[in-house]
Design a protein around this motif. Structure first.
Motif, short mmCIF file in Angstrom:
data_model
loop_
_atom_site.label_atom_id
_atom_site.label_comp_id
_atom_site.label_asym_id
_atom_site.label_seq_id
_atom_site.Cartn_x
_atom_site.Cartn_y
_atom_site.Cartn_z
N UNK A 19 31.33 101.72 12.06
CA UNK A 19 32.01 101.81 13.34
C UNK A 19 31.75 100.52 14.12
N UNK A 20 32.67 100.19 14.99
CA UNK A 20 32.61 98.92 15.73
C UNK A 20 31.26 98.77 16.46
N UNK A 21 30.75 99.85 17.05
CA UNK A 21 29.52 99.77 17.85
C UNK A 21 28.30 99.44 16.99
N UNK A 22 28.39 99.71 15.67
CA UNK A 22 27.24 99.47 14.79
C UNK A 22 27.29 98.12 14.09
N UNK A 23 28.40 97.43 14.24
CA UNK A 23 28.58 96.18 13.49
C UNK A 23 27.56 95.13 13.91
N UNK A 24 26.87 94.60 12.91
CA UNK A 24 25.91 93.52 13.15
C UNK A 24 26.62 92.20 12.95
N UNK A 25 27.24 91.72 14.02
CA UNK A 25 28.14 90.57 13.90
C UNK A 25 27.48 89.24 14.15
N UNK A 26 26.17 89.22 14.15
CA UNK A 26 25.49 87.96 14.45
C UNK A 26 25.25 87.13 13.18
N UNK A 27 26.28 87.09 12.32
CA UNK A 27 26.16 86.35 11.07
C UNK A 27 26.92 85.04 11.14
N UNK A 28 26.36 84.04 10.52
CA UNK A 28 27.11 82.81 10.31
C UNK A 28 27.89 82.98 9.01
N UNK A 29 29.17 82.66 9.05
CA UNK A 29 29.96 82.78 7.83
C UNK A 29 29.91 81.50 6.99
N UNK A 30 28.96 80.63 7.33
CA UNK A 30 28.82 79.42 6.53
C UNK A 30 28.25 79.78 5.17
N UNK A 31 28.78 79.14 4.15
CA UNK A 31 28.28 79.37 2.79
C UNK A 31 28.03 78.02 2.13
N UNK A 32 27.42 78.08 0.97
CA UNK A 32 27.07 76.83 0.27
C UNK A 32 28.28 75.91 0.13
N UNK A 33 27.99 74.63 0.13
CA UNK A 33 29.05 73.65 0.00
C UNK A 33 29.85 73.88 -1.27
N UNK A 34 31.17 73.77 -1.16
CA UNK A 34 32.04 73.96 -2.32
C UNK A 34 32.67 75.33 -2.38
N UNK A 35 32.08 76.31 -1.65
CA UNK A 35 32.62 77.66 -1.60
C UNK A 35 33.50 77.82 -0.36
N UNK B 280 21.33 96.31 -4.49
CA UNK B 280 21.94 95.14 -3.85
C UNK B 280 23.16 95.50 -3.01
N UNK B 281 24.00 96.44 -3.51
CA UNK B 281 25.20 96.84 -2.78
C UNK B 281 24.82 97.55 -1.49
N UNK B 282 23.83 98.44 -1.57
CA UNK B 282 23.38 99.16 -0.37
C UNK B 282 22.79 98.19 0.64
N UNK B 283 22.06 97.20 0.16
CA UNK B 283 21.45 96.21 1.05
C UNK B 283 22.52 95.43 1.82
N UNK B 284 23.60 95.06 1.12
CA UNK B 284 24.71 94.35 1.77
C UNK B 284 25.32 95.23 2.85
N UNK B 285 25.61 96.49 2.49
CA UNK B 285 26.23 97.42 3.46
C UNK B 285 25.37 97.59 4.70
N UNK B 286 24.06 97.82 4.50
CA UNK B 286 23.16 98.04 5.64
C UNK B 286 23.03 96.78 6.49
N UNK B 287 23.04 95.62 5.86
CA UNK B 287 22.86 94.37 6.60
C UNK B 287 24.01 94.12 7.57
N UNK B 288 25.18 94.71 7.27
CA UNK B 288 26.36 94.52 8.13
C UNK B 288 26.43 95.60 9.22
N UNK B 289 25.71 96.71 9.00
CA UNK B 289 25.71 97.78 9.99
C UNK B 289 26.30 99.09 9.52
N UNK B 290 26.65 99.19 8.22
CA UNK B 290 27.17 100.45 7.70
C UNK B 290 26.12 101.55 7.82
N UNK B 291 26.61 102.76 8.09
CA UNK B 291 25.72 103.92 8.17
C UNK B 291 26.06 104.93 7.09
N UNK B 292 25.03 105.51 6.51
CA UNK B 292 25.20 106.53 5.46
C UNK B 292 25.75 107.82 6.09
#
Length: 276
Positions: free
Chosen positions: A126-142, A252-264
């Motif tokens: 949900x929008x209220x749970x979104x952890x949006x404080x991420x930089x979308x920068x990725x390694x050079x070349x990607x 790893x998949x669960x870790x990605x989901x939780x890091x963004x703010x997904x809730x079970x």
């Protein structure tokens, strides 16, 4: 007798769906994603079996105490499903109850088979749970790109492994056109190759089931997280709900989901046995 419904008759199964059940079952019944449905009674079905179009499993829907349906299941699987499964190279039956009352029935019906099981977890954001404080920068070349019709067609042959994207989309959708009408997605390109994708696998109303994959040689660089964030931001900006369904063992998949703010939001059990 268990019979197959025509696609034009799938609407007869709507009342059998559990409201808090899996997105995949709803998407097939709604006719959005491809699949097949087998029921106990074509005119007035009480119980049914949905075969997902991407061959990723079977969902039991409706009345789990329907003896007429349950006693016929093993024979039906042995004489119909196995023959059809062999045509597409499927060697395992993976069955899931659309509600947890099916669990006891599945265990009882298939007690004479070598039945295994696994746990599945479903997350939504949900929008209220979104952890949006991420930089979308990725390694050079990607580079993160939206999956567009131009990218998909690849007329200029700029993407060397376009078949990776094609295979992912047709795994879930009856045609690329249907995907672009109902869903959307993002990819990460590196040296003219798509190395990671995140897109709408199953869709019902404003809920978009996330399918995500990163090529093995590019794993460990947090690409899945980056491409998932691009997808999620698009969802939230357009009032769409991202829906993440993965095995409990897929840490790893669960870790990605939780890091963004997904809730079970709910969990369920899957059952499997090998086709003889």
């Amino acid at each position: 007798m268990i019979s197959e419904l025509k696609k034009s008759e799938f609407y007869k199964c709507k009342y059998m769906l559990y409201e808090q059940g899996q997105l995949e079952a709803k998407a097939v019944v709604e006719g959005i994603n491809p699949g097949r449905i087998f029921v106990d009674d074509i005119e007035s079905p009480a119980s049914g079996l949905i075969w997902l179009g991407n061959n990723d499993g079977f969902f039991f829907i409706g009345d789990e105490r329907n003896e007429g349906f349950n006693t016929e299941l093993n024979h039906f699987i042995d004489t119909v499903i196995i023959l059809e499964a062999r045509k597409v190279g499927l060697t395992w039956f993976e069955g899931i109850g659309n509600h947890n009352k099916w669990d006891e029935t599945i265990i009882k019906v298939f007690e004479n088979r070598n039945l295994g099981s696994w746990n599945q977890r479903v997350y939504t954001l949900q929008k209220k749970d979104y952890k949006g404080n991420f930089e979308l920068t990725i390694e050079e070349g990607y580079k993160i790109v939206k999956i567009s019709k131009t990218l998909f067609k690849n007329s200029d042959k700029s993407i060397e492994n376009i078949e990776f994207l094609h295979s992912k989309i047709v795994e879930f959708w009856s045609s690329p056109e249907r995907f672009f009408n109902e869903g959307f997605g993002y990819g990460i390109v590196y040296k003219n190759k798509i190395v990671s994708v995140c897109f709408s696998g199953f869709v019902v109303d404003n809920v978009h089931g996330v399918d995500i994959e990163t090529l093995e040689e590019h794993q460990g660089k947090k690409l899945a997280q980056k491409v998932a964030i691009a997808f999620v931001k698009d969802c939230l900006e357009n009032n769409l709900v991202p829906y993440w369904d993965c095995m409990e063992s897929n840490k790893p998949s669960i870790a990605v989901a939780k890091s963004i703010g997904f809730r079970n939001v709910f969990n369920y059990i899957g059952y499997e046995f090998k086709f003889e």
